[in-house]
Scaffold this motif. Structure first.
Motif, PDB file in Angstrom:
ATOM      1  N   HIS A  22       0.835  -1.203   0.000  1.00 36.30           N
ATOM      2  CA  HIS A  22       0.000   0.000   0.000  1.00 36.30           C
ATOM      3  C   HIS A  22       0.871   1.254   0.000  1.00 36.30           C
ATOM      4  CE1 HIS A  22       0.631  -0.718   4.435  1.00 36.30           C
ATOM      5  NE2 HIS A  22       0.939   0.562   4.366  1.00 36.30           N
ATOM      6  N   GLU A  23       0.240   2.344  -0.384  1.00 36.08           N
ATOM      7  CA  GLU A  23       0.903   3.648  -0.366  1.00 36.08           C
ATOM      8  C   GLU A  23       0.684   4.320   0.994  1.00 36.08           C
ATOM      9  OE1 GLU A  23       2.818   4.705  -2.670  1.00 36.08           O
ATOM     10  OE2 GLU A  23       2.329   3.322  -4.304  1.00 36.08           O
ATOM     11  N   LYS A  24       1.540   5.206   1.334  1.00 38.35           N
ATOM     12  CA  LYS A  24       1.440   5.938   2.601  1.00 38.35           C
ATOM     13  C   LYS A  24       0.138   6.751   2.630  1.00 38.35           C
ATOM     14  CE  LYS A  24       3.855   9.374   5.417  1.00 38.35           C
ATOM     15  NZ  LYS A  24       5.068  10.237   5.537  1.00 38.35           N
ATOM     16  N   ARG A  45       4.889   3.811   3.144  1.00 39.55           N
ATOM     17  CA  ARG A  45       4.692   2.991   1.951  1.00 39.55           C
ATOM     18  C   ARG A  45       5.283   1.603   2.217  1.00 39.55           C
ATOM     19  NH1 ARG A  45       7.371   2.507  -3.498  1.00 39.55           N
ATOM     20  NH2 ARG A  45       5.697   2.554  -5.069  1.00 39.55           N
ATOM     21  N   ARG A  52      -0.002  -1.461  -5.895  1.00 35.92           N
ATOM     22  CA  ARG A  52      -0.253  -1.294  -4.468  1.00 35.92           C
ATOM     23  C   ARG A  52      -1.598  -0.622  -4.226  1.00 35.92           C
ATOM     24  NH1 ARG A  52       5.561  -0.161  -1.610  1.00 35.92           N
ATOM     25  NH2 ARG A  52       6.871  -0.943  -3.296  1.00 35.92           N
ATOM     26  N   GLY A  83      -2.121   3.019  -5.099  1.00 34.31           N
ATOM     27  CA  GLY A  83      -1.118   3.368  -6.093  1.00 34.31           C
ATOM     28  C   GLY A  83      -1.704   3.483  -7.486  1.00 34.31           C
TER      29      GLY A  83
END
Length: 444
Positions: free
Chosen positions: A199-201, A210, A250, A253
């Motif tokens: 996953h992204e932050k 992230r 992600r 993302g």
């Protein structure tokens, strides 16, 4: 005496024709030979034998050659599998027989016996076993380990599925690259996609940075999906797409990342029934089950116990006690059916080997069988003649079970899930032993 490594004989069989509504579907069609590997019959395009019949389930039944004939097994079909007028879950076929699925009749006819090479290896990586079933497994693993093929490992809890996956990885060109394990049964639905794909932050609460997912972490190596049958249904098409296209995105993302991952999966669930019930996608099944390996339960490979005990004792640095541990197990647990399979044997043999050099040597191990109700040990070698062999054996096994589960319940504070994990058994088996011996769970 014949060579114990010699190939065993099995009976091959053939499905000679298919009939639907009284009409021959494929006049002159070649028969389908049945070997030790399962032939799956169903409506799904991925089945070994595809039947164009709306009354037939996606994966309806399977047939495989065994020593006594051909084993027919229903795969949780909707409309059932019939031998004559009888609906069957399993049946052993050895005579000309009509098998009905939906409106289709499969004609089963015996053919000649032939010898099947089960292989000569009695070990593969850390796995050991000289029984024909295990040598057959090792033979298959030796052939597929160097390939990029995905593997589905089937078997009861404790049969060593993760050990097989690791051994395949170590015997493949991917050795030295990541071996990443994901327990699909413990993935929270809300985090499942993130765990697999990353996953992204800031994409959800708690995503403070992230992160890679398991697929990216396994890049170049092997991803082991344990308990594949527990994978959330909505995640299955995303996993299939990632495996087919060799790329992932992600959560949160926008860019795709290329991955090179070999997938090995394991399950104790009947995925045929899961697919027919709509809880597992057949296209994902056939993408992962390019090779199927079925591990036998320990009760079906009891001759392997001496070899396994020797290997276990060596691993706990107690090789000198292997003979004593084996003698104790054979004497005290000869009637045990090992519901926890090899994992349970590892627990028992490890404890026995560890205690064997204490004062009184193997007698310390016998103390594990103390009857909690009377506080007395079962008869030892000095008093075995006082009762029949069968009575003595039952008493020793029962006393061991009671002592084992009494201590286990105390150590885990009665948490059945934790008891199952530590003992290497299914939860319902644990509960059955607790009921059998009247063991109360602390706080229960």
């Amino acid at each position: 005496m014949s060579d114990p490594r010699a190939a065993v004989s099995t009976l091959t069989r053939a499905l000679h024709w298919f009939v639907r509504g009284g009409e021959l579907l494929a006049p002159g069609a070649r028969p389908v030979a049945i070997d030790v590997d399962a032939v799956i019959v169903g409506r799904d395009a991925g089945a070994s034998v595809v039947i164009d019949d709306p009354e037939v389930s996606a994966l309806h039944c399977e047939l495989r050659a065994v020593t006594e004939g051909v084993l027919l097994r229903d795969l949780g079909s909707t409309n059932g599998t019939f031998v004559g007028a009888l609906r069957v879950r399993e049946a052993l076929l050895s005579q000309p027989t009509d098998v009905t699925i939906g409106t289709t009749v499969l004609r089963f006819e015996p053919s000649t016996k032939r010898r099947v090479d089960v292989g000569f290896s009695d070990r593969f990586g850390s796995l050991v076993g000289a029984s024909p079933k295990m040598r057959r497994v090792f033979s298959v693993l030796e052939r597929v380990a160097p390939t990029p093929l995905s593997i589905l490992i089937l078997g009861e809890t404790g049969t060593g599925k993760e050990g097989v996956a690791k051994a395949v990885h170590d015997a493949s060109p991917r050795k030295g690259k990541p071996f990443v394990t994901v327990d699909c049964g413990s993935i929270p639905d809300t985090l499942a996609e993130s765990l697999l794909f990353g996953h992204e932050k800031g994409v959800f609460t708690g995503a403070t940075e992230r992160r890679k997912g398991a697929l990216a972490e396994a890049d170049g190596g092997t991803l082991f999906l344990d308990e594949l049958g527990e994978l959330p249904l909505d995640l299955q098409p995303k996993l299939l797409r990632a495996l087919s296209e060799h790329q992932i995105k992600r959560v949160g993302g926008s860019a795709f990342e290329t991955i090179d991952v070999r997938v090995i999966a394991a399950t104790r669930r009947d995925l045929g029934a899961e697919m027919n019930a709509g809880r597992f996608r057949s296209d994902l099944y056939f993408r992962i089950a390019q090779v199927r390996v079925e591990l036998p339960p320990l009760r079906d490979r009891l001759p392997d116990i001496p070899m396994l005990v020797e290997d276990i004792c060596e691993r706990v640095d107690r090789s000198q006690y292997a003979a004593a541990v084996l003698a104790w197990i054979e004497h005290r647990m000869s009637a045990h059916d090992w519901p926890g399979n090899v994992r349970e044997l590892v627990n028992v043999a490890s404890v026995a080997a560890t205690l064997a050099d204490s004062p009184g040597a193997i007698d310390d191990v016998l103390a594990l069988t103390r009857d909690a109700r009377s506080g007395q040990l079962p008869a030892t070698s000095a008093g075995l003649a006082a009762a029949s062999f069968a009575d003595e054996k039952r008493g020793a096994v029962a006393a061991f079970e009671r002592a084992y589960f009494t201590e286990l319940a105390s150590r885990t504070k009665g948490n059945v899930s934790e008891m199952a994990r530590q003992s290497g058994m299914e939860r319902h088996h644990v509960r059955a032993y607790l009921r059998k011996h009247g063991i109360e769970r602390p706080g229960g």
